[in-house]
Write a protein that holds these residues in place. Sequence first.
Motif, short mmCIF file in Angstrom:
data_model
loop_
_atom_site.label_atom_id
_atom_site.label_comp_id
_atom_site.label_asym_id
_atom_site.label_seq_id
_atom_site.Cartn_x
_atom_site.Cartn_y
_atom_site.Cartn_z
N THR A 43 0.81 -1.21 0.00
CA THR A 43 0.00 0.00 0.00
C THR A 43 0.85 1.27 0.00
N ILE A 44 1.89 1.32 0.85
CA ILE A 44 2.70 2.55 0.88
C ILE A 44 3.53 2.70 -0.40
N THR A 45 3.84 1.59 -1.06
CA THR A 45 4.54 1.68 -2.35
C THR A 45 3.66 2.36 -3.38
N ILE A 46 2.37 1.97 -3.40
CA ILE A 46 1.44 2.52 -4.37
C ILE A 46 1.03 3.94 -4.02
N THR A 47 0.85 4.23 -2.73
CA THR A 47 0.30 5.53 -2.33
C THR A 47 1.34 6.56 -1.93
N HIS A 48 2.58 6.14 -1.68
CA HIS A 48 3.61 7.07 -1.24
C HIS A 48 4.85 7.07 -2.15
N LEU A 49 5.54 5.94 -2.21
CA LEU A 49 6.82 5.90 -2.92
C LEU A 49 6.68 6.26 -4.40
N LEU A 50 5.79 5.55 -5.10
CA LEU A 50 5.67 5.80 -6.54
C LEU A 50 5.14 7.19 -6.87
N PRO A 51 4.07 7.66 -6.22
CA PRO A 51 3.62 9.03 -6.52
C PRO A 51 4.70 10.08 -6.23
N ASP A 52 5.40 9.94 -5.11
CA ASP A 52 6.42 10.92 -4.74
C ASP A 52 7.54 11.01 -5.77
N VAL A 53 8.06 9.85 -6.18
CA VAL A 53 9.18 9.86 -7.12
C VAL A 53 8.74 10.24 -8.53
N LEU A 54 7.52 9.90 -8.91
CA LEU A 54 7.02 10.27 -10.23
C LEU A 54 6.75 11.78 -10.32
N ALA A 236 -5.62 -9.90 8.84
CA ALA A 236 -4.29 -9.32 8.96
C ALA A 236 -3.94 -8.47 7.74
N THR A 237 -4.30 -8.96 6.55
CA THR A 237 -4.03 -8.23 5.31
C THR A 237 -4.81 -6.92 5.27
N LEU A 238 -6.08 -6.98 5.63
CA LEU A 238 -6.92 -5.77 5.62
C LEU A 238 -6.45 -4.76 6.66
N LEU A 239 -5.99 -5.25 7.80
CA LEU A 239 -5.47 -4.34 8.82
C LEU A 239 -4.22 -3.61 8.33
N GLY A 240 -3.34 -4.35 7.64
CA GLY A 240 -2.15 -3.72 7.07
C GLY A 240 -2.52 -2.67 6.04
N LEU A 241 -3.52 -2.97 5.21
CA LEU A 241 -4.00 -2.02 4.20
C LEU A 241 -4.57 -0.76 4.86
N VAL A 242 -5.43 -0.96 5.86
CA VAL A 242 -6.08 0.17 6.52
C VAL A 242 -5.07 1.04 7.25
N LEU A 243 -4.11 0.43 7.96
CA LEU A 243 -3.12 1.21 8.69
C LEU A 243 -2.29 2.06 7.74
N ALA A 244 -1.92 1.47 6.61
CA ALA A 244 -1.12 2.22 5.63
C ALA A 244 -1.92 3.39 5.05
N LEU A 245 -3.21 3.17 4.80
CA LEU A 245 -4.04 4.26 4.27
C LEU A 245 -4.24 5.35 5.31
N LEU A 246 -4.37 4.94 6.58
CA LEU A 246 -4.57 5.92 7.65
C LEU A 246 -3.34 6.80 7.86
N SER A 247 -2.17 6.30 7.44
CA SER A 247 -0.95 7.09 7.62
C SER A 247 -1.01 8.41 6.85
N ASP A 248 -1.88 8.50 5.84
CA ASP A 248 -2.05 9.75 5.10
C ASP A 248 -2.71 10.82 5.95
N PHE A 249 -3.41 10.42 7.01
CA PHE A 249 -4.18 11.37 7.79
C PHE A 249 -3.61 11.59 9.19
N ILE A 250 -2.48 10.93 9.48
CA ILE A 250 -1.86 11.06 10.80
C ILE A 250 -0.80 12.17 10.78
#
Length: 250
Positions: A43-54, A236-250
């Motif tokens: 999730t953070i690769t798709i929502t953070h790393l790739l957008p930032d570097v692009l 466990a997978t959904l929790l990892g997804l949700v936590l990563a998405l929530l990092s945008d709002f923390i």
Amino acid sequence: MIVAILVLFFTVVLSGFLVKLFPPDNVRWLKMALAFSGAYLFTITITHLLPDVLLSNREPHVVGYWVLAGFFMQLILELFSHGVEHGHMHTHSHGHHTDAIPFLLLGSLFVHSFLEGSILVEQDHRAVSHMHHQGSFYAVLTGVALHHIPAAFALMSVLLSRVKNFKKAFGWLMVFAVGSPLGILVSNYLLANEVPGGMVYTALTGLVAGNFLHISTTILFETSPDHSFNRNKLIATLLGLVLALLSDFI
């Protein structure tokens, strides 16, 4: 930077002691931890790393080549690490070679850890807001730390099966522990005077993004190889997804 160095170093150190709490043949918790960390990394690769570097690069297509390089580089590294970075533990006996130190395994994991730490830079090298940069920094730091927990446990289990001595195995675990801190120090030095979206930042971030994509997808596919429904792994997978998405709002 200091916080990131301490977090990643002590994550590995403390995770090495998990072998005293959980026997290597009881890996149910490990599969849950892998599913969680795999979803978070993806999730953070798709929502953070790739957008930032692009967004920071005037030639975005160049990023794609670095991502591909990172993806297949990880494939090569796993020829030597045997998948320890995503929880594989080959602890069975190999005759008289059982007590040998797995130097190739340690070397590949050091490179893997070094690259992960290399994208944790203090200075903003991307054409995005400072707030988003800070969010990305801590999101990635959390992802790397979560990923290092099962990886350190798996590595410590392999080392113990080889050297049969906790102190000696723990000493070799430090090779993995210092990888990310060294990556942080080297990249912060190299990028200190680089312009936003420079080649070093693009290369490092693209390599790690490809690395994360390989590891996370491998973990997620391996958590349920027969495609059967497993409620705990799904949670466990959904929790990892949700936590990563929530990092945008923390």
